[in-house]
Design an enzyme around this catalytic site. Structure first.
Site, mmCIF file in Angstrom:
data_model
loop_
_atom_site.group_PDB
_atom_site.id
_atom_site.type_symbol
_atom_site.label_atom_id
_atom_site.label_comp_id
_atom_site.label_asym_id
_atom_site.label_seq_id
_atom_site.Cartn_x
_atom_site.Cartn_y
_atom_site.Cartn_z
ATOM 1 N N TYR A 53 0.797 -1.235 0.000
ATOM 2 C CA TYR A 53 0.000 0.000 0.000
ATOM 3 C C TYR A 53 0.822 1.274 0.000
ATOM 4 C CZ TYR A 53 -3.629 -3.377 1.134
ATOM 5 O OH TYR A 53 -4.480 -4.451 1.106
ATOM 6 N N HIS A 55 -8.519 1.520 -5.981
ATOM 7 C CA HIS A 55 -7.780 0.576 -5.138
ATOM 8 C C HIS A 55 -6.299 0.852 -5.317
ATOM 9 C CE1 HIS A 55 -11.373 -1.659 -4.240
ATOM 10 N NE2 HIS A 55 -11.679 -1.632 -5.522
#
Ligand SMILES: O=C(O)[C@]1(O)C[C@H](CCCOc2ccccc2)[C@@H](O)[C@H](O)C1
Length: 145
Positions: free
Chosen positions: A24, A102
């Site tokens: 991430y 995302h």
């Protein structure tokens, strides 16, 4: 009238930048939100942001957007992407165009992440481009929504 955008992040994204940087990245949610607001403001638009770990709170925030003349929603639904018919119904119900974002490429990950309950009612989906996906989504919304 100036465009109004709403950035929503779902569960666990408050951990952005503190855990799993390989997946991430190392940018914090605060920095994502601040950059998003500056990007919108630089184009004469406003941007509000919201994050919750609770499905019902996310749904309530989406409902409230209907009364705020929000022109577009940029949402990272987090794990609710793969589970929540209710979140899909809320977004469909308020009829505000939204872009699903995302950070990771969900199609390269575990099978359970390959399906999104939201994508088929989204204006578009950006995944796998890291936190740049938020900037790209906002850019598209400013130009097209
Ligand atoms: O890639 C994405 O942005 C996801 O929406 C992130 C969700 C997870 C959000 C959790 O984010 C964290 C960030 C840092 C550390 C731990 C979790 C995941 O469940 C989706 O499949 C894909």
């Amino acid at each position: 009238m100036a465009q109004k955008l709403l950035l929503i992040n779902g569960p666990n994204l408050n951990l952005l930048g503190t855990r799993e940087p390989a997946v991430y990245g190392s940018t914090s949610l605060h920095d994502v939100e601040t950059a998003a607001q500056q990007q919108a403001n630089a184009h004469g638009a406003s941007l509000e942001y919201y994050q919750s770990n609770h499905e019902g709170q996310l749904i309530d925030r989406i409902h409230a957007a209907r009364l705020e003349n929000i022109d577009a929603i940029i949402i990272n639904p987090g794990g609710f992407t793969h589970t929540s018919v209710a979140l899909r119904d809320a977004l469909s119900g308020v009829a505000i165009p939204f872009i699903e974002v995302h950070i990771s490429n969900i199609h390269q990950r575990e099978n359970f992440r390959h399906h999104s309950y939201l994508s088929s009612v989204a204006k578009g989906v950006i995944c796998g481009l890291g936190v740049d996906g938020y900037r790209l989504a906002i850019d598209f919304a400013l130009k097209n929504l």
